[in-house]
Design a protein around this motif. Structure first.
Motif, PDB file in Angstrom:
ATOM      1  N   LEU A  19       0.819  -1.215   0.000  1.00 45.81           N
ATOM      2  CA  LEU A  19       0.000   0.000   0.000  1.00 45.81           C
ATOM      3  C   LEU A  19       0.849   1.260   0.000  1.00 45.81           C
ATOM      4  N   ALA A  20       2.010   1.204   0.631  1.00 40.77           N
ATOM      5  CA  ALA A  20       2.901   2.368   0.624  1.00 40.77           C
ATOM      6  C   ALA A  20       3.409   2.649  -0.786  1.00 40.77           C
ATOM      7  N   VAL A  21       3.819   1.604  -1.503  1.00 44.50           N
ATOM      8  CA  VAL A  21       4.272   1.780  -2.885  1.00 44.50           C
ATOM      9  C   VAL A  21       3.111   2.253  -3.761  1.00 44.50           C
ATOM     10  N   SER A  26       6.196   4.892  -5.906  1.00 42.84           N
ATOM     11  CA  SER A  26       7.657   4.938  -5.826  1.00 42.84           C
ATOM     12  C   SER A  26       8.132   3.986  -4.736  1.00 42.84           C
ATOM     13  N   PHE A  27       9.079   3.102  -5.078  1.00 43.37           N
ATOM     14  CA  PHE A  27       9.647   2.199  -4.090  1.00 43.37           C
ATOM     15  C   PHE A  27      10.497   2.977  -3.092  1.00 43.37           C
ATOM     16  N   ARG A  28      11.223   3.981  -3.591  1.00 43.79           N
ATOM     17  CA  ARG A  28      12.107   4.750  -2.715  1.00 43.79           C
ATOM     18  C   ARG A  28      11.302   5.564  -1.700  1.00 43.79           C
ATOM     19  N   ARG A  62      11.492   4.861 -14.996  1.00 41.83           N
ATOM     20  CA  ARG A  62      11.008   6.196 -14.644  1.00 41.83           C
ATOM     21  C   ARG A  62       9.711   6.216 -13.846  1.00 41.83           C
ATOM     22  N   SER A  63       8.971   5.119 -13.847  1.00 42.44           N
ATOM     23  CA  SER A  63       7.666   5.170 -13.201  1.00 42.44           C
ATOM     24  C   SER A  63       7.269   3.820 -12.625  1.00 42.44           C
ATOM     25  N   VAL A  64       6.346   3.890 -11.679  1.00 39.13           N
ATOM     26  CA  VAL A  64       5.741   2.706 -11.073  1.00 39.13           C
ATOM     27  C   VAL A  64       4.229   2.919 -11.089  1.00 39.13           C
TER      28      VAL A  64
END
Length: 311
Positions: A19-21, A26-28, A62-64
């Motif tokens: 849920l955070a991603v 963004s994984f970072r 560049r994207s998630v």
């Protein structure tokens, strides 16, 4: 079969990471929020995808973005996670000492004006409360994004929220340096601004703010022009003091320059007053002890609701 089902449902941390991603795309950024490494987030997501037998994210350099399966899972999980969080906060709320984490979503200006002045005093009074403050000018849905509360102008608070005034009405001021006015003259009506260098403000959405003026019931909106456009209002004030043009900002940001003579006002009888800032939260959710403590601090006699009210 029961053991397999349990392995799919019992790893709560994997769903929290997912849920955070999904929220940050963004994984970072998700790793920063959860205070773990990006590689740990990546490993957790890969493990979850393997367990579920479905790809949850489309990843490029560049994207998630969420896949269809990921979108469905996120929509199902968010209410469940909110319920879990509320249950924990309710238990924490029964303690005599406020504690736990309070997540706040606010614009940069609101953080600077409302939260920053009280942080030191708040942490001294409530050492067991952790504040997670996210600067965001997009007016996100605080419930969907997992925040406990938001801070916005009163007119921007959704109608289904409980709003607590934390700063009084905000009046705007059109200001520039004495040197600028000496060289370019002083506008006497809003339309005169079309012949001046105006320091424009760009919202995070990309839109340029149209300056709004009011007088005797009449309203004028001016699409000003100028060679400088900024997304930070304090920088606009500094640019005005440097003689780069006329800025249109909340007057409490310009008060220092006005007092020491580095700035002068124009169009004062045209400058409107807007409703102030509110902290808001969903009425149907339990209010944690930490959030109650923050509200108490912000609305106290020496909080921003009184001491920072523009004059």
């Amino acid at each position: 079969m029961k053991e397999i089902h349990q392995s799919k449902t019992n790893d709560l941390s994997a769903y929290v990471a997912f849920l955070a991603v999904a929220a940050h795309r963004s994984f970072r950024s998700a790793a920063i929020e959860l205070d773990i490494t990006p590689s740990a987030i990546s490993h957790s997501i890969k493990t979850l995808e393997r367990r579920l037998g479905a790809r949850l994210f489309n990843r490029t350099t560049r994207s998630v973005s969420l896949t269809d399966a990921g979108e469905r899972l996120a929509n199902k999980l968010r209410p469940a996670m909110v319920a879990i969080d509320e249950a924990i906060q309710e238990i924490e709320g029964n303690r005599d000492i406020p504690s736990g984490t309070v997540r706040i979503n606010a614009s940069e200006g609101a953080i600077r004006l409302v939260l920053k002045p009280v942080l030191a005093r708040f942490f001294r009074a409530y050492p067991h409360v952790h504040l997670d403050i996210v600067s965001d000018g997009r007016l996100d849905d605080i419930v969907a994004e997992g925040f406990d509360a938001g801070i916005r102008l009163a007119e921007a608070v959704p109608q289904d929220m409980i709003a607590v005034t934390v700063m009084g009405p905000v009046r705007f001021a059109a200001v520039a340096s004495p040197g600028y006015f000496a060289e370019r003259g002083r506008p006497s009506v809003p339309q005169d601004l079309l012949h001046h260098d105006c320091i424009r403000f760009r919202f995070e959405s990309g839109a340029i703010y149209r300056w709004e003026f009011e007088r005797r019931g009449g309203t004028e909106r001016i699409n000003v022009t100028g060679r400088l456009t900024l997304t930070d209002q304090p920088l606009m004030v500094e640019a005005a003091m440097d003689g780069l043009g006329i800025a249109f900002v909340p007057d409490h940001l310009a008060i220092g320059g006005l007092r020491d003579g580095r700035l002068e006002r124009v169009l004062e009888d045209w400058c409107p007053e807007f409703p102030g800032l509110c902290l808001y939260y969903p009425g149907h959710r339990h209010v944690s002890s930490g959030l109650r403590a923050l509200i108490t601090t912000l609305t106290s006699s020496d909080g921003p609701a009184s001491s920072m009210m523009p004059r």
